[in-house]
Design an enzyme around this catalytic site. Structure first.
Site, PDB file in Angstrom:
ATOM      1  N   LYS A 196       0.854  -1.184   0.000  1.00 43.16           N
ATOM      2  CA  LYS A 196       0.000   0.000   0.000  1.00 43.16           C
ATOM      3  C   LYS A 196       0.893   1.240   0.000  1.00 43.16           C
ATOM      4  O   LYS A 196       1.876   1.300   0.749  1.00 43.16           O
ATOM      5  CB  LYS A 196      -0.891  -0.014   1.249  1.00 43.16           C
ATOM      6  CG  LYS A 196      -1.798   1.203   1.391  1.00 43.16           C
ATOM      7  CD  LYS A 196      -2.610   1.090   2.676  1.00 43.16           C
ATOM      8  CE  LYS A 196      -3.491   2.312   2.905  1.00 43.16           C
ATOM      9  NZ  LYS A 196      -4.271   2.212   4.154  1.00 43.16           N
ATOM     10  N   SER A 245      -9.064   3.005   3.249  1.00 45.47           N
ATOM     11  CA  SER A 245      -8.057   3.566   2.362  1.00 45.47           C
ATOM     12  C   SER A 245      -7.196   2.533   1.642  1.00 45.47           C
ATOM     13  O   SER A 245      -6.422   2.872   0.760  1.00 45.47           O
ATOM     14  CB  SER A 245      -7.134   4.490   3.162  1.00 45.47           C
ATOM     15  OG  SER A 245      -6.426   3.766   4.150  1.00 45.47           O
ATOM     16  N   SER A 290      -9.800   1.175   7.481  1.00 45.66           N
ATOM     17  CA  SER A 290      -9.117   1.202   6.187  1.00 45.66           C
ATOM     18  C   SER A 290      -8.741  -0.170   5.640  1.00 45.66           C
ATOM     19  O   SER A 290      -8.399  -0.302   4.466  1.00 45.66           O
ATOM     20  CB  SER A 290      -7.866   2.080   6.263  1.00 45.66           C
ATOM     21  OG  SER A 290      -8.226   3.433   6.402  1.00 45.66           O
TER      22      SER A 290
END
Length: 218
Positions: free
Chosen positions: A85, A161, A185
């Site tokens: 990520k 996210s 997230s």
């Protein structure tokens, strides 16, 4: 590695791919090249926003050439292709924009603690996934990189996210990818994309050296 073989491998989970590499049935380089084919075939998802293919190829080749995959020195996931990520998973020498135009040219100078653990496990890092700016939204639509598409339907958000990571796993690009979760997230994208999101309880993962993932998923 042809496209049909690359997508056949997509049905094998991370444990299975590690077992293939350990047995010598498939090399780490072959696993990686298959994953790269899948990245290229799913560009319209906009899940992977930073390619680190050369870095991944060098790591995979080193694993193959050292013979470590077939002995006790190998990490439990040695040879498995993996995506980071692009927020809280700093990789020295790689861009970490965190979805922000202010950081479009920012390059990390050291690894996050969690990234070192991924590498110790033998995971082959070859790209970074899309995230909303600063991880501040539960949708993955940064102005810098544009929105990530849910592989199940372009009309449904992949969440955020960690939306890029969840979309990449749901599409079969990789069997696992990293994520971080402060207020959902990991959990939101996992739910939106129909994948498993692992959020350890707070304090189980170090924030070192500069914040890192609040939690991690794979």
């Amino acid at each position: 590695m042809d496209s049909s073989s690359a997508f056949e491998l997509a049905a094998t989970d991370a444990i299975g791919q590690a077992a293939l590499a350990a047995s010598g049935e498939v090399s780490a380089v072959e696993l990686l090249e298959a994953a790269i084919i899948r990245v290229e075939a799913t560009r319209t998802l906009n899940a992977v926003i930073t390619d680190l293919f050369d870095r991944g190829r060098a790591q995979a080749a080193a694993l193959d050439e050292s013979g470590v995959l077939r002995n006790e020195q190998a990490g439990p996931l040695a040879g498995v292709p993996f995506l980071l990520k692009d927020l809280g998973a700093a990789l020295a020498g790689a861009r970490e924009a965190m979805g922000s135009r202010a950081l479009r040219d920012h390059v990390a100078t050291e690894n996050a603690w969690t990234v070192d653990r991924y590498l110790d496990a033998g995971l082959v890092v070859f790209g970074k996934t899309n995230t909303p700016e600063w991880g501040n939204h539960c949708t993955t639509e940064p102005l810098l990189f544009g929105p990530t598409v849910n592989p199940w339907s372009p009309t449904v958000t992949p969440g955020g996210s960690s939306g890029g990571s969840a979309a990449a796993v749901a599409a079969g690009v990789v069997p696992a990818a990293s994520g971080g979760d402060g207020t959902g997230s990991i959990r939101v994208p996992a739910s939106c994309c129909g994948v498993v999101g692992l959020k350890p309880r707070r304090g189980r993962s170090s924030f070192a050296p500069d914040g890192g993932h609040a939690s991690k998923a794979s």
